[in-house]
Design an enzyme around this catalytic site. Structure first.
Site, PDB file in Angstrom:
ATOM      1  N   CYS A 111       0.739  -1.175  -0.014  1.00  0.00           N
ATOM      2  CA  CYS A 111       0.266   0.152   0.088  1.00  0.00           C
ATOM      3  C   CYS A 111       0.812   1.353  -0.029  1.00  0.00           C
ATOM      4  O   CYS A 111       0.419   2.232  -0.231  1.00  0.00           O
ATOM      5  CB  CYS A 111      -1.163   0.019   1.209  1.00  0.00           C
ATOM      6  SG  CYS A 111      -2.061  -1.358   1.114  1.00  0.00           S
ATOM      7  N   HIS A 256      -2.969   7.009   2.682  1.00  0.00           N
ATOM      8  CA  HIS A 256      -3.670   5.890   2.077  1.00  0.00           C
ATOM      9  C   HIS A 256      -4.796   5.556   2.692  1.00  0.00           C
ATOM     10  O   HIS A 256      -5.007   5.671   3.983  1.00  0.00           O
ATOM     11  CB  HIS A 256      -2.649   4.782   2.460  1.00  0.00           C
ATOM     12  CG  HIS A 256      -3.178   3.456   2.256  1.00  0.00           C
ATOM     13  ND1 HIS A 256      -3.816   2.975   0.981  1.00  0.00           N
ATOM     14  CD2 HIS A 256      -3.217   2.223   3.022  1.00  0.00           C
ATOM     15  CE1 HIS A 256      -4.378   1.605   1.219  1.00  0.00           C
ATOM     16  NE2 HIS A 256      -3.725   1.159   2.360  1.00  0.00           N
ATOM     17  N   ASN A 286     -10.387   0.109   0.770  1.00  0.00           N
ATOM     18  CA  ASN A 286      -8.877  -0.002   0.825  1.00  0.00           C
ATOM     19  C   ASN A 286      -8.241  -0.506  -0.654  1.00  0.00           C
ATOM     20  O   ASN A 286      -8.592  -1.669  -0.865  1.00  0.00           O
ATOM     21  CB  ASN A 286      -8.090  -0.754   1.921  1.00  0.00           C
ATOM     22  CG  ASN A 286      -6.689  -0.838   1.671  1.00  0.00           C
ATOM     23  OD1 ASN A 286      -6.239  -0.761   0.931  1.00  0.00           O
ATOM     24  ND2 ASN A 286      -6.136  -1.141   2.912  1.00  0.00           N
TER      25      ASN A 286
HETATM   26  N1  COA Z   1     -18.115  -7.756  11.408  1.00  0.00           N
HETATM   27  C1  COA Z   1     -18.592  -8.299  12.543  1.00  0.00           C
HETATM   28  N2  COA Z   1     -17.830  -8.321  13.811  1.00  0.00           N
HETATM   29  C2  COA Z   1     -16.403  -8.484  13.298  1.00  0.00           C
HETATM   30  C3  COA Z   1     -15.962  -8.166  11.968  1.00  0.00           C
HETATM   31  C4  COA Z   1     -16.993  -7.803  10.954  1.00  0.00           C
HETATM   32  N3  COA Z   1     -16.612  -7.573   9.737  1.00  0.00           N
HETATM   33  N4  COA Z   1     -14.512  -8.604  12.085  1.00  0.00           N
HETATM   34  C5  COA Z   1     -14.093  -8.813  13.157  1.00  0.00           C
HETATM   35  N5  COA Z   1     -15.264  -8.970  13.932  1.00  0.00           N
HETATM   36  C6  COA Z   1     -15.449  -9.233  15.413  1.00  0.00           C
HETATM   37  C7  COA Z   1     -14.204 -10.171  15.827  1.00  0.00           C
HETATM   38  O1  COA Z   1     -14.282 -11.416  15.455  1.00  0.00           O
HETATM   39  C8  COA Z   1     -13.929  -9.691  17.289  1.00  0.00           C
HETATM   40  O2  COA Z   1     -15.191 -10.514  17.954  1.00  0.00           O
HETATM   41  P1  COA Z   1     -14.894 -11.135  19.328  1.00  0.00           P
HETATM   42  O3  COA Z   1     -14.599 -10.039  20.182  1.00  0.00           O
HETATM   43  O4  COA Z   1     -16.069 -11.935  19.769  1.00  0.00           O
HETATM   44  O5  COA Z   1     -13.692 -11.936  19.131  1.00  0.00           O
HETATM   45  C9  COA Z   1     -14.686  -8.289  17.314  1.00  0.00           C
HETATM   46  O6  COA Z   1     -15.165  -8.125  16.269  1.00  0.00           O
HETATM   47  C10 COA Z   1     -13.479  -7.297  17.461  1.00  0.00           C
HETATM   48  O7  COA Z   1     -12.453  -7.820  16.643  1.00  0.00           O
HETATM   49  P2  COA Z   1     -11.000  -6.999  16.328  1.00  0.00           P
HETATM   50  O8  COA Z   1     -10.383  -7.511  15.528  1.00  0.00           O
HETATM   51  O9  COA Z   1     -10.526  -6.500  17.844  1.00  0.00           O
HETATM   52  O10 COA Z   1     -11.623  -5.583  15.715  1.00  0.00           O
HETATM   53  P3  COA Z   1     -10.960  -4.156  15.489  1.00  0.00           P
HETATM   54  O11 COA Z   1     -11.611  -3.295  16.269  1.00  0.00           O
HETATM   55  O12 COA Z   1      -9.373  -4.280  15.708  1.00  0.00           O
HETATM   56  O13 COA Z   1     -11.358  -3.923  13.918  1.00  0.00           O
HETATM   57  C11 COA Z   1     -10.359  -4.214  11.879  1.00  0.00           C
HETATM   58  C12 COA Z   1     -10.948  -4.967  12.973  1.00  0.00           C
HETATM   59  C13 COA Z   1      -9.548  -5.294  10.800  1.00  0.00           C
HETATM   60  C14 COA Z   1     -11.429  -3.324  11.380  1.00  0.00           C
HETATM   61  C15 COA Z   1      -9.215  -3.275  12.391  1.00  0.00           C
HETATM   62  O14 COA Z   1      -8.148  -3.826  13.087  1.00  0.00           O
HETATM   63  C16 COA Z   1      -8.273  -2.576  11.266  1.00  0.00           C
HETATM   64  O15 COA Z   1      -8.927  -1.848  10.279  1.00  0.00           O
HETATM   65  N6  COA Z   1      -7.056  -2.618  11.144  1.00  0.00           N
HETATM   66  C17 COA Z   1      -6.237  -2.020  10.073  1.00  0.00           C
HETATM   67  C18 COA Z   1      -6.327  -3.195   9.016  1.00  0.00           C
HETATM   68  C19 COA Z   1      -5.880  -2.395   7.993  1.00  0.00           C
HETATM   69  O16 COA Z   1      -6.050  -1.233   7.610  1.00  0.00           O
HETATM   70  N7  COA Z   1      -4.929  -3.102   6.913  1.00  0.00           N
HETATM   71  C20 COA Z   1      -4.474  -2.712   5.620  1.00  0.00           C
HETATM   72  C21 COA Z   1      -3.319  -1.701   5.787  1.00  0.00           C
HETATM   73  S1  COA Z   1      -2.820  -1.392   4.361  1.00  0.00           S
END
Ligand code: COA
Length: 329
Positions: A111, A256, A286
């Site tokens: 990215c 980004h 993204n």
């Molecule tokens: N819908 C509903 N629930 C979801 C879900 C979805 N799409 N994805 C994950 N969950 C759940 C998880 O299973 C977890 O459940 P649990 O508490 O029962 O285990 C809960 O939501 C929290 O998960 P978590 O991973 O802590 O969520 P988060 O707040 O970290 O959000 C992302 C997840 C992926 C949105 C976030 O971590 C993120 O955006 N990270 C950066 C990723 C990124 O930008 N990558 C590309 C970089 S170039």
């Protein structure tokens, strides 16, 4: 001497997939996705290949720049999701444009790729090797997305963006770029053919489930989030300090488009108004190396980015890689 952006272009697939549609086959919902990411929908290829999107974006950029393809000395395409190993996407774009004089190569910095391509072009211009060059970021991420993994598939989309640069005595350029390969496991995707039984590099046969796991995007979302929220503002500050510039001398910060919370967090840490951090991820998600040039093109076409304004582009992602580049438009 450096290059000035003389034209921008972009292209996204027609096919739009809303959060609502994802909740039809995943345990997720529109409210969760919007709240955690700011994403409302994404565009997904439906027959088009990343190189088709790259070519369309490139044509739009050339027409905005009002130059002919024969004027291009070099084409650099950033991609991590092309259909082709050979020929490169940049050579396919060259063929499609009829840019016969241009030398071509692709690069992959995930990215951060558009920044890597833009910086590379600036280096060639600065060496006097290139006068006019085309930089493209193009992705078909939907094809390497695991649509059964709700924690990652909600994020990604397809698209391409492009910019034409021309050497100009008044153009300015500065950048900081970083990588941390030690943390590379946070975001991975392996080539499918490399896991085929019988492929020379494959030591052991890989079970189909394991193969699927490794050949689609795998992400430790929380680790990537923590990395981005810390390193993006830090590298912007590093660039400003290197240039001896104040934060408020920057008109626009084009980050980004990974997650609205990362962008809002970066603005807050920097102490800059969020209005200077435009976003279009609600519409496109993204799109990896395409996100910055698509956003740039939209803002230029809307008349929001104007000649003479100072921009900072900041990318971050797989590798891990990150960086910031100064652009005087
Ligand atoms: N819908 C509903 N629930 C979801 C879900 C979805 N799409 N994805 C994950 N969950 C759940 C998880 O299973 C977890 O459940 P649990 O508490 O029962 O285990 C809960 O939501 C929290 O998960 P978590 O991973 O802590 O969520 P988060 O707040 O970290 O959000 C992302 C997840 C992926 C949105 C976030 O971590 C993120 O955006 N990270 C950066 C990723 C990124 O930008 N990558 C590309 C970089 S170039």
């Amino acid at each position: 001497m450096f290059g000035k952006i003389i034209g921008t272009g972009s292209c996204v697939p027609e096919h739009r997939v809303s959060n609502q549609e994802l909740s039809g086959f995943l345990e997720t919902n529109d409210a969760w996705i919007r709240e955690r990411t700011g994403i409302g929908s994404r565009r997904v290829v439906d027959g088009e290949r990343p190189e088709d999107l790259a070519l369309a974006a490139a044509k739009n950029a050339l027409s905005a720049a009002r130059i002919s393809a024969e004027e291009l000395d070099m084409i650099v395409v950033s991609t991590l999701s092309s259909n082709h190993m050979l020929p490169s996407v940049s050579c396919l774009v060259q063929r499609g444009l009829g840019a016969k004089r241009a030398m071509c190569f692709d690069l992959n910095a995930a990215c951060t790729g558009f920044l890597a391509a833009y910086n590379t072009m600036q280096a060639y211009i600065n060496l006097g090797i290139v006068k006019t060059g085309l930089v493209v970021g193009a992705e078909g991420l939907s094809r390497i997305t695991d649509w059964s993994d709700r924690s990652s598939c909600i994020l990604f989309g397809d698209g391409a963006g492009a910019a034409v640069l021309r050497s100009d005595p008044e153009a300015e350029f500065a950048t900081v770029m970083h990588a941390d390969g030690e943390k590379g496991d946070a975001l991975t995707c392996e080539f499918a053919y490399a896991l085929e039984e019988g492929y020379p590099g494959t030591v052991l046969p890989v079970a189909p489930e394991e193969k699927k796991r490794r050949t689609l995007i795998r992400m430790n979302g929380q680790e990537v989030f923590r990395f981005a929220i810390r390193q993006v503002p830090a590298c912007i500050q590093e660039l400003l300090a290197q240039e001896n510039r104040e934060l408020d001398s920057v008109d626009w910060f084009l980050l980004h488009q990974a997650n609205a919370r990362i962008i809002e967090g970066a603005a807050k840490r920097l102490g800059a108004p969020i209005e200077k951090f435009p976003m279009n991820l609600a519409e496109y998600g993204n799109t990896s190396s395409a996100s910055i040039p698509i956003l740039l093109d939209e803002l230029v076409r809307d008349g929001k980015i104007r000649r003479g304004q100072r921009l900072i582009l900041a990318g971050f992602g797989g590798g891990l890689t990150w960086g910031a580049t100064k652009v005087t438009f």
